[in-house]
Motif scaffolding. Structure first.
Motif, short mmCIF file in Angstrom:
data_model
loop_
_atom_site.label_atom_id
_atom_site.label_comp_id
_atom_site.label_asym_id
_atom_site.label_seq_id
_atom_site.Cartn_x
_atom_site.Cartn_y
_atom_site.Cartn_z
N MET A 12 0.83 -1.20 0.00
CA MET A 12 0.00 0.00 0.00
C MET A 12 0.86 1.25 0.00
SD MET A 12 -1.48 2.40 2.43
CE MET A 12 -2.23 1.76 3.94
N ARG A 13 0.42 2.25 -0.72
CA ARG A 13 1.04 3.58 -0.63
C ARG A 13 -0.08 4.59 -0.77
NH1 ARG A 13 3.05 5.81 -6.55
NH2 ARG A 13 1.26 4.98 -7.68
N LYS A 14 0.19 5.82 -0.39
CA LYS A 14 -0.78 6.88 -0.62
C LYS A 14 -0.41 7.66 -1.87
CE LYS A 14 -2.29 7.22 4.11
NZ LYS A 14 -2.39 8.04 5.33
N ILE A 15 -1.45 8.03 -2.62
CA ILE A 15 -1.24 8.88 -3.81
C ILE A 15 -2.07 10.14 -3.62
CG2 ILE A 15 -0.92 6.84 -5.28
CD1 ILE A 15 -3.69 7.44 -6.52
N LEU A 62 -4.22 13.14 0.28
CA LEU A 62 -3.76 11.80 -0.06
C LEU A 62 -4.89 10.79 0.12
CD1 LEU A 62 -0.40 11.96 1.91
CD2 LEU A 62 -0.64 12.00 -0.58
N ARG A 63 -4.80 9.70 -0.64
CA ARG A 63 -5.67 8.54 -0.40
C ARG A 63 -4.85 7.28 -0.64
NH1 ARG A 63 -7.29 7.24 -6.00
NH2 ARG A 63 -8.01 5.30 -5.12
N PRO A 64 -5.17 6.21 0.09
CA PRO A 64 -4.37 4.99 -0.02
C PRO A 64 -4.79 4.13 -1.20
CG PRO A 64 -6.08 4.67 1.61
CD PRO A 64 -6.25 6.07 1.08
N VAL A 65 -3.83 3.47 -1.82
CA VAL A 65 -4.10 2.48 -2.86
C VAL A 65 -3.29 1.22 -2.52
CG1 VAL A 65 -3.94 1.91 -5.32
CG2 VAL A 65 -4.48 4.24 -4.62
N CYS A 66 -3.94 0.07 -2.59
CA CYS A 66 -3.30 -1.21 -2.31
C CYS A 66 -3.08 -1.96 -3.62
CB CYS A 66 -4.19 -2.02 -1.38
SG CYS A 66 -3.64 -3.72 -1.12
N TYR A 67 -1.89 -2.54 -3.78
CA TYR A 67 -1.54 -3.34 -4.96
C TYR A 67 -1.41 -4.78 -4.50
CZ TYR A 67 -0.47 1.37 -6.38
OH TYR A 67 -0.57 2.72 -6.62
#
Lengths: 525, 525
Positions: A143-146, A488-493
């Motif tokens: 996960m990171r925030k974009i 920011l909002r988180p996105v999980c890969y």
């Protein structure tokens, strides 16, 4: 540099054709040249479209490159030289030293966000290893925030540099990887154009997509249209309660509602406990009067409410505070409109029953001069009179006299959400203070001890935010390093192949960002 | 344990007197005893008042104590034994193995949050040293996050354990230091009472203020009144778009607006790229059919949209997917209402022009049985037909046939915000995938590769959230460790004397929490 009365749409400078507006010199109440052209719907559309186009590439800039861009903006603002200060003085009525200090604050803020970007902690990078042997198997999760997307920023009148075109909202949104469309504040259009050109040049200097920054000029309608535009994904605003709530309503009525970070109204209660007053009522009174009148009282954190226990030390404080306020001159407010509101506010306070005028500052000589006012009332009147809780933007404050520690707590529980609450206390006041602190924590974003709330340090631990109505969103701050979190909002890969992983989540961590790996924080460098 | 039809207001068990409601056995469409009494306004007031009273002490519990409380809740749920599973099966129509698995997930989730609390990273503890020599001097600034206040939680029908009374919203709110008032979902009232009593007992076991947890029973009106209550400071909800938006409207209309975390509608597009289909169209088709029909298709992350390029490998996939769906039986849905909506949804899809029914599963034998459906259409029809984008909650999906990679991108840009997007791709598909990823990132909270979106791992890096309308707030997740962030707000302490500092910000860091000190992260332990 010639101030041309132009908007900045990407790398273009555009004279708007939907009417004209001019800034005002508040000290003389006269208009300042040149006229600024207002944005057409097509201008606004172009700015928002460019921002949307810029988002995919801008949010993937390497952290070092994004940090250098923020530093370039800072440098380009410094390179504007004395012209920026002169124009800002003329448009705001603020003195030179204050504006030079504010420029320093603006530049340091951009540099702090450059550091925040380089550090990379804001990304919240988090990796959970795959557990192929588990039943059922666990996938590889990263996960990171974009950035949330293009951000609309509304400059504030009271900080024409630090809370405006290149202020905290813009700096934190750009740091988060979001393109920004600023609506210039009508009170300082020339200042806005100069600073806007410094950002526009930095975009070109750093070879970024031109849509990373635009500056539009217009009235309330254009501001509303900006918030309503589908490309915009969040809003930063500092200003009045009415203005902020209007933007919230527009944002909520969209097909896709978006967050609005509006920093609005706060009266910033200051609790003066007896032990503290005993150690120096006169010193505290002077500190209060200095804080009250700083910047003509036009700070969001202006101490608009004093709360204290009856007693000889309060009488000493009240006399000293009255004398200190009387000794303060009137100073020019930012705009004729703000000045009128302030005059109406003190008129309303002066007419209230059981509210005594303790002191007035010196009479004014400029067109929009604000005379400092200090009022006094008792706790029952305060609790029964909602008007005493309204923010009166300017150098006006009310002293509430309490009889018991329970009265202090009643005031603490009664007030609305605040940016700050302050306690003047010594160890002798510990019991009373401990009774107040839980309520102060529930009601304010920052709790100060033995100081005054004006002067909001740009630092990692700063919170300039608080429960409604001080802001529209108490979960955040608009000053300090964590202001970046707003955009920011988180996105999980899940099970991403190496070629599809963002570099901040790659196994070898080439950008050396701190990461939480299987639940444990690992510093990056 | 006798299921008594009672609410839990603090440590009391209360039979509501504002009418009665019963749960329904959806397999037989008959009501289940006992009748549950619905909350009066006074019951609701009492629950909210207790929560407000509990907040000051509960948010200051030592991290170890709070973690133990969460673990005690987990243990008390396990101690309910088979009765919990039996009642949940009866009320939900879900099979035993699924509910036992869900109980495990619920317990693990509580234990994960216990770890998150012990670790203390969620506090965001940040210290900036005083700089007394600087001009002007810098104050000592220390920041931590505290709970936002009492949280209202609405259980979801589709996870009677993991997204209900002791589900992710409750666990993360309690972990954040927020008291919780749950409104029981009417579909599983008995399950709610049992789990509620496990939490209530844990509150007593751990010697916490009784207001830390209450469970109220009632209709939509009581739910709205709960959100409107001034003591409530945030809302967690999982359910329909209509239900979520109704709560958002109530929350926004309050004197003090509050955040609503509503997890709503998502069709979870799955992009099937040619290289991936070439490696195993039949295997992917089987995986799709399994994911589509799992839990009768009643998952928020159900794959409701397939997008692929025309070609022989797509034809192979479509044939295999049709066969796999045909081989799936009908299974009981959660409630008669959900079943009716699903039937209406497939009726609407079947009636659409240029939308072909590819396959239907086996016919049903129980009262609320859902027959799986797979449709097929072309990209132009999809883009022109909004109804194809509506979530049809249940085992129904639409395959969109595209002619070019640009068509795939058009679909990716066209869809609304999603909880998940999935890409099936090999290295051969890299160019097409790279063209899709920026849009998928803008539109979804989780991006999966070569898998299916059902099965949301409870982990540190999970994101179960996404842009509107998949949730009302894309900045967060409702599953995984960072779900705690939803219920926190920062508070800064400026120049606080030692006796006034929270222990997590004290110089000696007795709770060993990670802290950012002068801009650098320092692991705690």
């Amino acid at each position: 540099m010639q101030i041309a009365g132009e908007m900045l749409i990407g790398q273009a400078a555009v004279k708007g054709s939907a009417g004209q507006m001019k800034a005002t010199d508040p000290a003389r109440n006269i208009e300042i040249e040149p006229a600024f052209g207002m944005a057409t719907a097509a201008d606004l559309q172009r700015a928002c479209e460019l921002a949307a186009q810029a988002f995919d590439s801008y949010r993937e800039t390497a952290l070092e490159k994004r940090a250098q861009f923020l530093e370039q903006v800072a440098q380009n603002i410094l390179d504007l030289g004395p012209q920026l200060i002169e124009r800002a003085m003329q448009e705001s009525g603020l003195p030179q030293a204050r504006l030079e200090g504010e420029r320093g604050r603006t530049v340091n803020q951009l540099r702090l966000f450059a550091k925040v970007v380089r550090d990379g902690l804001f990304l919240g990078a988090t990796l959970d290893s795959a557990l192929p042997e588990r039943v059922p198997p666990r996938s590889d999760l990263r996960m990171r925030k974009i950035g949330v997307g293009p951000v609309a920023v509304f400059g504030a009148s009271n900080f024409p540099l630090a809370f405006s075109v290149a202020g905290g909202d813009t700096a934190s949104a750009l740091a988060a990887g979001c393109p920004v469309v600023v609506k210039a504040h009508p009170a300082h259009l020339g200042t806005s154009e100069l600073v806007g050109k410094a950002i526009q040049k930095a975009v070109a200097d750093c070879g970024l997509h031109e849509g990373v920054f635009s500056l539009v000029i217009g009235d309330v309608q254009i501001g509303g249209d900006l918030v309503a535009h589908p490309a915009i994904k969040a809003v930063g605003f500092t200003g009045s309660r009415g203005g902020g709530l209007a933007l919230v309503r527009i944002a909520q009525a969209r097909k896709e509602p978006i967050p609005v970070y509006a920093e609005m109204a706060s009266i910033n209660p200051v609790f003066l406990l007896p032990g503290a007053l005993k150690t120096g009522a006169a010193r505290i009174a002077q500190g209060f009067a200095d804080s009250l009148t700083m910047g003509s009282g036009q700070f969001c954190t202006n101490p608009g409410l004093l709360v204290a226990l009856e007693g000889p030390e309060l009488n000493e404080f009240a006399a000293a505070a009255a004398a200190a306020v009387q000794a303060k001159p009137s100073t020019t407010m930012l705009t004729p409109g703000i000045h009128q509101s302030y005059e109406a506010g003190v008129g309303k306070l002066s007419a209230l029953d059981k509210v005594e005028l303790l002191a007035q500052g010196g009479a004014g000589s400029t067109a929009c001069a604000a005379q400092p006012h200090l009022y006094s009332t008792d706790v029952e009147t305060f609790l029964a009179t909602p008007a005493l809780e309204d923010e009166n933007f300017g150098p006006s404050s009310v002293l509430v006299r309490c009889r018991t520690a329970a009265d202090l707590r009643r005031v603490a529980e009664h007030v609305e959400g605040q940016l700050t609450s302050t306690v003047h206390a010594t160890a002798d006041d510990r019991e009373i203070a401990a009774g107040l602190l839980p309520a102060l924590e529930r009601k304010a974003g920052r709790i100060l001890f033995n100081g005054f709330p004006t002067g909001v340090e740009v630092a990692h631990a700063m919170v300039h935010g608080g429960p409604f109505p001080s802001t529209s969103d108490p979960r955040t701050t608009s000053v300090g390093a964590t202001a970046i979190d707003r955009f920011l909002r988180p996105v999980c890969y899940q099970d991403a192949p190496e070629w599809a992983l963002p570099s901040t989540l790659a196994n070898d961590n080439p950008q050396k960002v701190p990461r939480v790996i299987d639940g444990t924080i690992q510093p990056g460098a």
